[in-house]
Motif scaffolding. Structure first.
Motif, PDB file in Angstrom:
ATOM      1  N   ILE A   4      29.305 -46.280  13.948  1.00  0.00           N
ATOM      2  CA  ILE A   4      28.206 -45.318  14.005  1.00  0.00           C
ATOM      3  C   ILE A   4      28.760 -43.901  13.993  1.00  0.00           C
ATOM      4  CG2 ILE A   4      26.720 -46.928  15.268  1.00  0.00           C
ATOM      5  CD1 ILE A   4      27.296 -45.241  17.800  1.00  0.00           C
ATOM      6  N   GLU A   5      27.904 -42.951  13.660  1.00  0.00           N
ATOM      7  CA  GLU A   5      28.270 -41.543  13.724  1.00  0.00           C
ATOM      8  C   GLU A   5      27.505 -40.879  14.854  1.00  0.00           C
ATOM      9  OE1 GLU A   5      27.756 -39.614   9.990  1.00  0.00           O
ATOM     10  OE2 GLU A   5      29.521 -40.570   9.088  1.00  0.00           O
ATOM     11  N   GLU A   6      28.180 -40.031  15.576  1.00  0.00           N
ATOM     12  CA  GLU A   6      27.582 -39.317  16.692  1.00  0.00           C
ATOM     13  C   GLU A   6      28.188 -37.924  16.747  1.00  0.00           C
ATOM     14  OE1 GLU A   6      28.663 -41.919  19.911  1.00  0.00           O
ATOM     15  OE2 GLU A   6      30.691 -41.110  20.033  1.00  0.00           O
ATOM     16  N   PRO A   7      27.597 -37.013  17.478  1.00  0.00           N
ATOM     17  CA  PRO A   7      28.166 -35.667  17.560  1.00  0.00           C
ATOM     18  C   PRO A   7      29.574 -35.684  18.151  1.00  0.00           C
ATOM     19  CG  PRO A   7      25.918 -35.699  18.394  1.00  0.00           C
ATOM     20  CD  PRO A   7      26.317 -37.120  18.210  1.00  0.00           C
ATOM     21  N   GLU A   8      30.390 -34.733  17.722  1.00  0.00           N
ATOM     22  CA  GLU A   8      31.714 -34.609  18.316  1.00  0.00           C
ATOM     23  C   GLU A   8      31.580 -34.314  19.804  1.00  0.00           C
ATOM     24  OE1 GLU A   8      34.358 -31.897  16.494  1.00  0.00           O
ATOM     25  OE2 GLU A   8      34.233 -32.828  14.500  1.00  0.00           O
ATOM     26  N   PRO A   9      32.500 -34.839  20.619  1.00  0.00           N
ATOM     27  CA  PRO A   9      32.382 -34.619  22.068  1.00  0.00           C
ATOM     28  C   PRO A   9      32.541 -33.149  22.434  1.00  0.00           C
ATOM     29  CG  PRO A   9      34.492 -35.616  21.520  1.00  0.00           C
ATOM     30  CD  PRO A   9      33.674 -35.655  20.270  1.00  0.00           C
ATOM     31  N   ALA A  10      31.896 -32.782  23.517  1.00  0.00           N
ATOM     32  CA  ALA A  10      32.038 -31.427  24.046  1.00  0.00           C
ATOM     33  C   ALA A  10      33.401 -31.287  24.713  1.00  0.00           C
ATOM     34  CB  ALA A  10      30.917 -31.148  25.043  1.00  0.00           C
ATOM     35  N   ALA A  11      33.709 -30.099  25.138  1.00  0.00           N
ATOM     36  CA  ALA A  11      34.975 -29.873  25.836  1.00  0.00           C
ATOM     37  C   ALA A  11      35.051 -30.767  27.072  1.00  0.00           C
ATOM     38  CB  ALA A  11      35.086 -28.402  26.228  1.00  0.00           C
ATOM     39  N   PRO A  12      36.242 -31.283  27.387  1.00  0.00           N
ATOM     40  CA  PRO A  12      36.366 -32.176  28.542  1.00  0.00           C
ATOM     41  C   PRO A  12      36.100 -31.454  29.853  1.00  0.00           C
ATOM     42  CG  PRO A  12      38.526 -31.563  27.718  1.00  0.00           C
ATOM     43  CD  PRO A  12      37.529 -31.033  26.728  1.00  0.00           C
ATOM     44  N   GLY A  13      35.519 -32.178  30.798  1.00  0.00           N
ATOM     45  CA  GLY A  13      35.283 -31.622  32.122  1.00  0.00           C
ATOM     46  C   GLY A  13      36.457 -31.889  33.038  1.00  0.00           C
ATOM     47  N   GLY A  14      36.268 -31.598  34.320  1.00  0.00           N
ATOM     48  CA  GLY A  14      37.310 -31.849  35.302  1.00  0.00           C
ATOM     49  C   GLY A  14      37.670 -33.323  35.355  1.00  0.00           C
ATOM     50  N   GLY A  15      38.959 -33.620  35.366  1.00  0.00           N
ATOM     51  CA  GLY A  15      39.420 -35.001  35.424  1.00  0.00           C
ATOM     52  C   GLY A  15      39.422 -35.707  34.084  1.00  0.00           C
ATOM     53  N   GLN A  16      39.169 -34.960  32.993  1.00  0.00           N
ATOM     54  CA  GLN A  16      39.083 -35.576  31.673  1.00  0.00           C
ATOM     55  C   GLN A  16      40.092 -34.951  30.703  1.00  0.00           C
ATOM     56  OE1 GLN A  16      34.932 -34.871  30.686  1.00  0.00           O
ATOM     57  NE2 GLN A  16      34.384 -36.962  31.306  1.00  0.00           N
ATOM     58  N   VAL A  17      40.431 -35.749  29.680  1.00  0.00           N
ATOM     59  CA  VAL A  17      41.330 -35.310  28.616  1.00  0.00           C
ATOM     60  C   VAL A  17      40.685 -35.684  27.281  1.00  0.00           C
ATOM     61  CG1 VAL A  17      43.610 -35.572  27.557  1.00  0.00           C
ATOM     62  CG2 VAL A  17      43.383 -35.616  30.054  1.00  0.00           C
ATOM     63  N   LEU A  18      40.618 -34.748  26.356  1.00  0.00           N
ATOM     64  CA  LEU A  18      40.082 -35.015  25.021  1.00  0.00           C
ATOM     65  C   LEU A  18      41.236 -35.391  24.099  1.00  0.00           C
ATOM     66  CD1 LEU A  18      37.781 -35.008  22.931  1.00  0.00           C
ATOM     67  CD2 LEU A  18      38.233 -32.555  22.590  1.00  0.00           C
ATOM     68  N   VAL A  19      41.128 -36.572  23.489  1.00  0.00           N
ATOM     69  CA  VAL A  19      42.193 -37.109  22.636  1.00  0.00           C
ATOM     70  C   VAL A  19      41.640 -37.347  21.231  1.00  0.00           C
ATOM     71  CG1 VAL A  19      43.802 -39.026  22.279  1.00  0.00           C
ATOM     72  CG2 VAL A  19      43.318 -38.216  24.607  1.00  0.00           C
ATOM     73  N   ARG A  20      42.352 -36.855  20.232  1.00  0.00           N
ATOM     74  CA  ARG A  20      42.034 -37.183  18.844  1.00  0.00           C
ATOM     75  C   ARG A  20      42.835 -38.433  18.497  1.00  0.00           C
ATOM     76  NH1 ARG A  20      44.671 -36.156  14.238  1.00  0.00           N
ATOM     77  NH2 ARG A  20      45.994 -34.581  15.233  1.00  0.00           N
ATOM     78  N   THR A  21      42.139 -39.532  18.271  1.00  0.00           N
ATOM     79  CA  THR A  21      42.792 -40.826  18.068  1.00  0.00           C
ATOM     80  C   THR A  21      43.489 -40.879  16.714  1.00  0.00           C
ATOM     81  OG1 THR A  21      41.019 -41.839  19.370  1.00  0.00           O
ATOM     82  CG2 THR A  21      42.429 -43.313  18.087  1.00  0.00           C
ATOM     83  N   THR A  22      44.723 -41.374  16.703  1.00  0.00           N
ATOM     84  CA  THR A  22      45.448 -41.573  15.446  1.00  0.00           C
ATOM     85  C   THR A  22      45.556 -43.040  15.058  1.00  0.00           C
ATOM     86  OG1 THR A  22      47.530 -41.478  16.680  1.00  0.00           O
ATOM     87  CG2 THR A  22      46.771 -39.441  15.638  1.00  0.00           C
ATOM     88  N   ALA A  23      45.480 -43.943  16.043  1.00  0.00           N
ATOM     89  CA  ALA A  23      45.514 -45.386  15.741  1.00  0.00           C
ATOM     90  C   ALA A  23      45.045 -46.154  16.959  1.00  0.00           C
ATOM     91  CB  ALA A  23      46.925 -45.825  15.353  1.00  0.00           C
ATOM     92  N   PHE A  24      44.437 -47.296  16.699  1.00  0.00           N
ATOM     93  CA  PHE A  24      44.129 -48.218  17.798  1.00  0.00           C
ATOM     94  C   PHE A  24      44.416 -49.647  17.357  1.00  0.00           C
ATOM     95  CE2 PHE A  24      39.861 -47.516  15.823  1.00  0.00           C
ATOM     96  CZ  PHE A  24      39.535 -48.826  15.473  1.00  0.00           C
TER      97      PHE A  24
END
Length: 335
Positions: free
Chosen positions: A20-40
């Motif tokens: 599915i497509e969804e909006p890009e995540p907002a900036a991370p809050g406290g205790g969070q890290v935003l990761v651009r996935t390269t592989a899973f």
């Protein structure tokens, strides 16, 4: 936009997962890290969870728990593990919804990737090595393990099986490997020439295991299959032995007469990497992650990639992940 893999009901994964497509995540809050996935990675456990999902979901369920990527942002005031920094490579586990282009991860599940590891190894750096650590700990609970006792494992050619073998060699722990085919046995002998390998294609394979043991008691056995293979391992175990089941590849149940458990005083134990986060203390998790990194560094040549697919080829990736005879882990690159 962010593209994410989800499902809304249980069933054959190739039939029920969708992107599915969804909006890009907002900036991370406290205790969070935003990761651009390269592989899973597409792990068997991921697919089993999808297939076993009960009923219809009220909203799409995000798939996957492990991925690798690059840190894009760290939430304000967030404490991160050593080496985790903006622009740095990380591995993430356990993070529900890891099969996604972007991950807003809890900081405690984000781990820095050593420079020596490729992205292909980084994508597999946590689940399988942590499973190896978990299994070894379960084995070490047996008083004979590491002394006169011997370890036997089925599915020894699997991704986890190869890591168990490599780790056992590093720590000089005696082991006999069991695989399904003579071809698989030959392949494993090339990788680990000093470790005995037995194929269940041979009717007398259990006697071959006993011969390879050289009179040493089989104190512990690992099995990710269940069913008949697990029953055969119970017969091989010495009195006081322990069978650790960590998967459910077989459809049939494990049938164990009570007399087998009673007369030989056997232990049957189930281990599940999915429970590691909730059962282990913060100190234990940190120690296990450090051990997982060491396994990845020491055995990086054992992290085979069966194939790599684009996100648009997800159905092919899922099909390949359960293909008989597959060697290595199937990866998906979401961009």
């Amino acid at each position: 936009m962010n593209r994410r893999v989800v499902y809304t009901r249980g069933g054959p994964p190739a039939d029920v997962v969708t992107v599915i497509e969804e909006p890009e995540p907002a900036a991370p809050g406290g205790g969070q890290v935003l990761v651009r996935t390269t592989a899973f990675p597409v792990h068997p456990g991921d697919l089993q969870a999808i297939e076993a999902y009960p009923g219809e979901a009220a909203k799409p369920v995000p798939a996957g728990v492990e991925a690798t990527g690059v840190v894009e942002a760290i939430g304000p005031g967030t404490r991160v593990a050593p080496g985790v920094e903006v622009g740095g490579r990380v591995a993430v586990f356990p993070q529900p919804g890891a099969w996604s282009q972007w991950i807003v991860a809890d900081a405690e599940v984000v781990v820095a990737v050593p420079d020596e590891l490729s992205d292909e190894v980084a994508a597999q750096m946590l689940v399988n090595p942590l499973t190896t650590v978990m299994l070894r700990r379960a084995a070490e609970e047996h008083p004979a393990f590491g002394y006169d006792g011997l370890l036997v494992q089925t599915a020894a050619g699997s991704s986890v099986g190869r890591l168990v073998t490599g780790a056992s060699q590093i720590h000089n722990l005696p082991l006999v490997n069991v695989v399904r085919s003579a071809r698989g046995a030959d392949e494993l002998r090339k990788r680990f020439p000093d470790v005995p390998v037995v194929s269940t294609e041979h009717p007398g394979w259990a006697d071959e295991v006993r011969e390879a043991a050289g009179g040493r008691p089989v104190s512990v056995a690992f099995d990710p299959i269940g069913g008949k293979p697990a029953e055969s391992l119970l017969d091989l175990l010495a009195p006081g032995g322990k069978l650790v089941v960590y998967g459910q590849m077989a459809e049939e149940a494990i049938s164990v007469p009570a007399s087998t458990l009673l007369h030989k005083s056997l232990t049957l134990r189930g281990k599940n990497i999915g429970r590691w986060m909730s059962e282990a203390s913060a100190e234990r998790r940190a120690s296990d992650v450090a051990a997982a990194k060491l396994i990845a560094l020491a055995l990086k040549d054992q992290f085979d990639v069966a194939a790599a697919y684009a996100l648009d080829q997800l159905a092919n990736a899922v099909e390949h992940a359960v293909r008989p005879g597959k060697v290595g882990t199937v990866l998906v690159h979401p961009w």
